[in-house]
Write a protein that holds these residues in place. Structure first.
Motif, short mmCIF file in Angstrom:
data_model
loop_
_atom_site.label_atom_id
_atom_site.label_comp_id
_atom_site.label_asym_id
_atom_site.label_seq_id
_atom_site.Cartn_x
_atom_site.Cartn_y
_atom_site.Cartn_z
N ARG A 1 -2.48 -1.27 -10.10
CA ARG A 1 -3.51 -1.87 -9.25
C ARG A 1 -4.85 -1.86 -9.95
NH1 ARG A 1 -7.21 0.58 -6.02
NH2 ARG A 1 -6.09 2.55 -5.84
N GLU B 1 -7.11 -5.02 -10.95
CA GLU B 1 -8.45 -5.16 -10.39
C GLU B 1 -9.49 -5.23 -11.50
OE1 GLU B 1 -7.83 -2.85 -6.09
OE2 GLU B 1 -9.11 -1.98 -7.63
N LEU C 1 -14.73 -7.78 -4.42
CA LEU C 1 -14.15 -9.10 -4.60
C LEU C 1 -12.87 -9.02 -5.43
CD1 LEU C 1 -15.13 -11.72 -3.44
CD2 LEU C 1 -16.44 -12.15 -5.52
N ALA D 1 -10.96 -6.34 -5.77
CA ALA D 1 -9.94 -5.67 -4.95
C ALA D 1 -9.37 -6.64 -3.91
CB ALA D 1 -10.54 -4.46 -4.25
N TYR D 2 -10.24 -7.50 -3.41
CA TYR D 2 -9.79 -8.52 -2.46
C TYR D 2 -8.78 -9.46 -3.11
CZ TYR D 2 -9.84 -13.09 -0.27
OH TYR D 2 -9.46 -14.30 0.25
N PHE E 1 -6.85 -8.90 -5.58
CA PHE E 1 -5.59 -8.17 -5.78
C PHE E 1 -4.82 -8.05 -4.46
CE2 PHE E 1 -3.18 -4.15 -5.83
CZ PHE E 1 -2.30 -4.47 -6.84
N THR E 2 -5.55 -7.74 -3.39
CA THR E 2 -4.91 -7.62 -2.07
C THR E 2 -4.27 -8.93 -1.65
OG1 THR E 2 -6.56 -5.97 -1.44
CG2 THR E 2 -5.27 -6.95 0.34
N PHE E 3 -5.03 -10.01 -1.85
CA PHE E 3 -4.48 -11.32 -1.49
C PHE E 3 -3.25 -11.65 -2.33
CE2 PHE E 3 -4.23 -15.90 -2.43
CZ PHE E 3 -3.84 -16.32 -1.18
N ASN F 1 -1.07 -9.58 -3.52
CA ASN F 1 0.05 -8.84 -2.92
C ASN F 1 0.59 -9.55 -1.69
OD1 ASN F 1 0.55 -5.65 -3.84
ND2 ASN F 1 -1.30 -6.58 -4.63
N GLY F 2 -0.32 -9.99 -0.84
CA GLY F 2 0.11 -10.68 0.36
C GLY F 2 0.88 -11.95 0.04
N LEU F 3 0.35 -12.70 -0.92
CA LEU F 3 1.00 -13.96 -1.31
C LEU F 3 2.42 -13.70 -1.80
CD1 LEU F 3 0.42 -17.02 -1.72
CD2 LEU F 3 -0.13 -16.47 -4.10
N THR G 1 -1.30 -13.78 5.57
CA THR G 1 -1.05 -13.41 4.17
C THR G 1 -1.91 -12.22 3.76
OG1 THR G 1 -0.57 -15.71 3.65
CG2 THR G 1 -1.02 -14.26 1.79
N PHE G 2 -3.17 -12.28 4.15
CA PHE G 2 -4.06 -11.16 3.83
C PHE G 2 -3.60 -9.88 4.51
CE2 PHE G 2 -7.69 -8.51 5.08
CZ PHE G 2 -8.04 -8.06 3.82
N ASN H 1 -0.58 -9.03 5.19
CA ASN H 1 0.54 -8.50 4.40
C ASN H 1 0.04 -7.77 3.16
OD1 ASN H 1 3.64 -9.66 4.97
ND2 ASN H 1 2.02 -10.68 6.10
N GLY H 2 -0.92 -8.38 2.48
CA GLY H 2 -1.47 -7.74 1.28
C GLY H 2 -2.11 -6.41 1.59
N LEU H 3 -2.88 -6.39 2.68
CA LEU H 3 -3.56 -5.15 3.07
C LEU H 3 -2.55 -4.05 3.33
CD1 LEU H 3 -6.40 -4.02 3.81
CD2 LEU H 3 -5.89 -4.61 6.19
N VAL I 1 0.42 -3.71 2.08
CA VAL I 1 1.05 -3.24 0.84
C VAL I 1 0.08 -2.36 0.07
CG1 VAL I 1 1.99 -3.90 -1.42
CG2 VAL I 1 2.60 -5.21 0.61
N VAL I 2 -1.12 -2.89 -0.16
CA VAL I 2 -2.10 -2.18 -0.98
C VAL I 2 -2.48 -0.84 -0.37
CG1 VAL I 2 -4.46 -2.26 -1.84
CG2 VAL I 2 -3.01 -4.29 -2.00
N VAL J 1 -12.89 -4.64 1.41
CA VAL J 1 -11.98 -5.75 1.13
C VAL J 1 -11.82 -6.62 2.39
CG1 VAL J 1 -9.57 -6.33 0.69
CG2 VAL J 1 -10.73 -4.66 -0.75
N VAL K 1 -14.78 -8.87 2.80
CA VAL K 1 -14.69 -10.02 1.89
C VAL K 1 -13.71 -11.05 2.45
CG1 VAL K 1 -14.01 -10.81 -0.39
CG2 VAL K 1 -15.27 -8.66 -0.16
#
Lengths: 239, 239
Positions: A174, A178, A203, A205-206, A208-210, A212-214, B209-210, B212-214, B216-217, B230, B233
């Motif tokens: 991660r 990031e 931004l 970290a955001y 990266f989070t997105f 993961n979600g995708l 989607t976000f 889901n990412g949140l 996981v992260v 995050v 943002v």
DNA sequence: GTGATATTGGAATGAATATTCCAAATAAAA
DNA sequence: TTTTATTTGGAATATTCATTCCAATATCAC
């Protein structure tokens, strides 16, 4: 133990260049002996039979299987069938299920990191580079008929919180990603693409989070169009 | 089979109110018989021994275990130890590992959906409601020392693409949650919080989607502060 | 208390699991 | 061809898995 290390004296002693499918059929095997190499201990005079498979190719197959099915749902029998090598060869070459999974994971990270960096550095504009990256991820995910998602993301949900060791490994991943995003965002500010004064680490970290979600959502949604629209929304935070 | 259904005639015939830890010790058990209830088939004259555990409470424990460890990493022995009920009771009451997992999953969805809706309807302003929701999720995730994440997200990565049945179930969940977000976004437009003309379905899919990412992260990052930044943002796309 | 019946604990079962082992086959060098 | 060290296929092992079974136990209606 004994058999595992019986060849250890010769590690790195040859440059091997193997070609072949690895499906227990004959493969070409060129070995370029290092002329000034001295045998440190052994007194042997002949070279034994060589591996019948391409180690890198077999590792790639193992990676794909673990990537798709995860660690627990993949059995050794499963691997033996899919990899086309013998049970004993698997243990001799890779050490066991755990070790093989680690090697597969590391290969994924190695291969995938290179791909991400290549993808991102294609455009001068950071905004365009990020857009190209996420759109290409969305399209690739939608087109992958195996719906494997991301090996790292899958491993995160499978092993965290049940393995402290893997939690640390995942955390390193991660932070690396990031950091990569952060570097690009800093360049974007320098290039005037992003107004200064923004919280760039947040931004990054955001992003990266997105990501993961995708990678999760795309496993169960193969609509390329929907995923791409989501990416466009996600990147609108940069405007 | 036979034993599983031996009690089926009496389902719903009593309102049970049980108290106790369920750890194979005696528990209080109040039963309020429904006076006008007629036995439909059987000719029995006595009532047998009642369950020594609270079914809902045991199901909750099973849910927590599957939630944390996933399906494959959780063994029946594991469940027997954690749930505090007997092997045979587990099979008699829930049917088996698969059936228990399904029931646990459904309980999670049921409980969690109610919680999400409650959380979102606390504020008149949709923007504030979404912010409160995601921030509360971020904080709860950071504070959960088990780092379980989201049961649905975990199940997505574990079962998709290896089970078509689960893929469909997960897709239904995604659509339900996207629909929920969409309703709120539409209200936001009506209330003038979001300028009209935006692609609301894409925005809803983005929020999912976000989310889901949140989830996981946050399994591998317990910094409440980082996660909340995050979220801020992520929600800036609404401005 | 007595009778009837479901629950319970723990053993039993059989399949699947990861791993080890060994005889036979094989490749490379002498 | 012979020698040598390794790979290879498949059997063997021991553990763990999900599930079933049964005798003993406990509860409810009478």
């Amino acid at each position: 133990m004994e058999r595992t290390f019986r060849n250890s004296n010769f590690e790195g002693a040859y440059f091997k260049c193997e070609v072949g499918s690895g499906k227990s059929e004959k493969v070409s095997d060129f070995r370029l002996p290092i002329s000034d190499f001295r045998l440190p201990i052994s007194d042997f005079q002949t070279m034994p039979r060589t591996k019948q498979f391409n180690e890198e190719e077999v590792l790639r197959k193992a990676m794909e299987l673990f990537w798709k099915q995860g660690y627990h749902a993949t059995s050794i029998q499963n691997l033996v069938d899919q990899l086309g090598i013998n049970r004993a060869s698997l243990y001799d070459t890779f050490g066991g299920k755990d070790a093989l999974f680690e090697k597969a994971f590391e290969k994924y990270v190695r291969d995938y990191s290179a791909q991400v960096i290549a993808q991102l550095s294609r455009h001068e504009s950071v905004r365009r580079a990020l857009e190209a990256f996420f759109l290409s991820e969305a399209r690739a995910a939608a087109r992958d008929k195996d719906h494997k998602g991301c090996f790292v993301v899958n491993t995160t949900t499978e092993f965290v919180p049940n393995s402290e060791e893997w939690a640390q490994r995942i955390t390193r991943q991660r932070k690396a990603m990031e950091h990569l995003f952060l570097q690009y965002l800093q360049r974007a500010v320098e290039q005037g693409e992003i107004p200064p004064g923004k919280d760039l680490p947040a931004l990054a970290a955001y992003l990266f989070t997105f990501y993961n979600g995708l990678k999760v959502v795309s496993k169960a949604n193969d609509s390329e169009e929907e995923l791409c629209r989501v990416v466009q929304v996600a990147l609108s935070v940069l405007d």
